[in-house]
Write a protein that holds these residues in place. Sequence first.
Motif, PDB file in Angstrom:
ATOM      1  N   LEU A  31       0.656  -1.314  -0.089  1.00 57.73           N
ATOM      2  CA  LEU A  31       0.045   0.058   0.047  1.00 57.73           C
ATOM      3  C   LEU A  31       0.705   1.451  -0.100  1.00 57.73           C
ATOM      4  N   LEU A  32       1.933   1.279   0.834  1.00 56.21           N
ATOM      5  CA  LEU A  32       3.084   2.392   0.739  1.00 56.21           C
ATOM      6  C   LEU A  32       3.460   2.792  -0.726  1.00 56.21           C
ATOM      7  N   VAL A  33       3.753   1.665  -1.357  1.00 56.97           N
ATOM      8  CA  VAL A  33       4.366   2.055  -2.574  1.00 56.97           C
ATOM      9  C   VAL A  33       3.146   2.341  -3.444  1.00 56.97           C
ATOM     10  N   GLY A  34       2.165   1.725  -3.459  1.00 54.81           N
ATOM     11  CA  GLY A  34       1.068   2.179  -4.362  1.00 54.81           C
ATOM     12  C   GLY A  34       0.640   3.585  -4.050  1.00 54.81           C
ATOM     13  N   PHE A  35       0.503   3.984  -2.892  1.00 49.46           N
ATOM     14  CA  PHE A  35      -0.064   5.406  -2.566  1.00 49.46           C
ATOM     15  C   PHE A  35       0.875   6.399  -3.056  1.00 49.46           C
ATOM     16  N   ILE A  36       2.338   5.935  -2.890  1.00 48.38           N
ATOM     17  CA  ILE A  36       3.288   7.164  -3.237  1.00 48.38           C
ATOM     18  C   ILE A  36       3.122   7.157  -4.792  1.00 48.38           C
ATOM     19  N   VAL A  37       3.264   6.226  -5.521  1.00 43.07           N
ATOM     20  CA  VAL A  37       3.382   6.054  -7.018  1.00 43.07           C
ATOM     21  C   VAL A  37       2.057   6.830  -7.426  1.00 43.07           C
TER      22      VAL A  37
END
Lengths: 433, 221
Positions: free
Chosen positions: A27-33
């Motif tokens: 989720l962290l990666v998904g939100f930042i991207v």
Amino acid sequence: MFDMIAGILLLITFLILIYYCMKGGNLLVGFIVSSILWCFIGQVPIHIVVTDVFQKSVESYGATIAIIVFGAWFGRILVDTGIAGYIIKKTVELAGDKPLTTALLLCSVCALIFTSAFGVGSVMAIGMIVLPILFSLGVDKKTALGSYLLAVAAGMYLNIAYVSQFFAVFKTIKYDDTYIHFAVIATIVHVVVMLAFITFNYLRAQKGGRARAWAASTAPQMQEGKTVGLSFYCMIVPFIPIIMVAFFKWMPVPAFMLGIFLGLLLTHNMGSYTLAVEKIQKTLYDGIADSGLLIGMLYGVNIFQAAAKQVSPILQHMLGGFIPTTPTVIVAGFCILAPLALFRGPLMIWGSGIALVSIFQAMGLFSEQFLFALFLIPPVAIVASACPTQSWSMWGLSYAKVEPQQYIKTNLPWAWLILIIVEILAFVMVGNS
Amino acid sequence: MMPAKYDTEARRQAVQMALECSDAVWYQRTLKSDICGCRLSREEESTVIDSAMQTAADMAQSVAARYGQLSPQALLAAMNIKLVHTAEDLREPYLYMGLYEPAIRTITLNDSTLLLIRKFIRENGLEVFTPEEDIIRIAVFHEIFHALEEETPGIYTRSSMMERRFLGIFPYKRGLSGASEVGAVHFSKCMAGVSYSPCIYERYLLIALSLVSIDFLLPNL
């Protein structure tokens, strides 16, 4: 024309984010991207991206993170000092060898413990005590796991550390009397449905008699050492933070600190300076480790929300005509479409639902109270109660060897029922204020 | 170099010492490790153990009288109970070897734990004390006792034999699932005709998984 193309691109990335979240992506990666893509598509000036989106959004979250860290630390104190084990042991002793009575009492007690204890580590540590007890009583594994996870979820409405996460998204909401009043009723509803779940599933599985296993269990020995010397008065400790916040109007951090202090004191962990320091350091370290990934994900949520705010005029222009504007229709939609919260879907705020929240907020048609009431319930009633993507549920499934499909099938109908009742309650008691 | 106390010979000696312990000592441990148990006085403990052992011995006699001396598999067939095997991963700290589900009249043997115990016996040369093939028979007989408990209303091991007071005031009666376990272990011992306590297998399993040190093999430690 630009708004139309940008709007379509934003929606495409939103759908990709939903797909990514539902497929179990980080989720962290998904939100930042997604945040970067939305800023790029919305042509947000770079100085706003680096200040408002990526800096201010994160630094303004400090107060909530402090509450989460202290909540997780307090959860570790309850587990490591043996208080949680002691309460569970006393509950089981009281219930005797009646499996259904024990399961009902045990899960009710767990729900009470989790009104204060927070963090995946606490859920796992207490689960390692509770689940073997349920298994050895002959409760089948899907009922045992389902009951325990429903109990954990039941505690979350009142759990200060858990509810605080929402304050970053809904900035005007407070853990005040109005909220506590609602949360107590929601907890009662959740617990009543949980008790019905246990009774129904237990009686269905135990037709013809009581299942028995020959097992070598280390659980009692593991707990024996920790609970030796504890007295009945240590049972008050799990409720200290909530009592201080609800009745004495303390702020959460000092309330947790008092709980931590009393937890150490009443379990004789302050007998010597060295012992106290060792316990404080270990529990704090474990508590922070327990909440580390959650904090990372929440930072991602905040960044994404800040990006959504920047592109909100485009989204509003695009979706303004499609999204219902009547609160009752939205509440009914949430009740009917509740399973869309599963797998971090669009009704789950800590998943792709954050984009939906941002769109609703950008539309400016609904009050913060209404949106808070709307989005608070699916993460507790559906995700924490029936979704395999909840961090502690993943652990539970692996520990109990229950298939995710089996878990969803067993728990979802009950979780859905909880959502419908509590969502309506939330709308009436919190969302309408 | 491995410390002397952990070598095979030391293990054999420790096992031999443990096996010399009386059944009552093993059953005291069973009651103490009963997850749903309660504190028992010495007198209560002794009464529960004696009565559960007597119940198991009587049950073994009555089964022999009714069905004759049958193998566990033949007895299962006679009692219309199904036997299945599973190779489910171990679920620490709940490590089950056998399970009886009355609703489907099925005994499930967990091959993961049973094979681990058999391997432990082989690797440590313990066959002379506890032949590795015994464990299957013992596990099946153990679960058969639970099946018989279901069919015997008022059986001691399922009764509310303990008198307690809630909050020190209100009297109530409660059972002990540990008593049922003592009965099942003792029944399996009588039926399998072994001289040692089948409780030793639980200790083998915990030691094999390094959850307990060999130093804690003795039941009264």
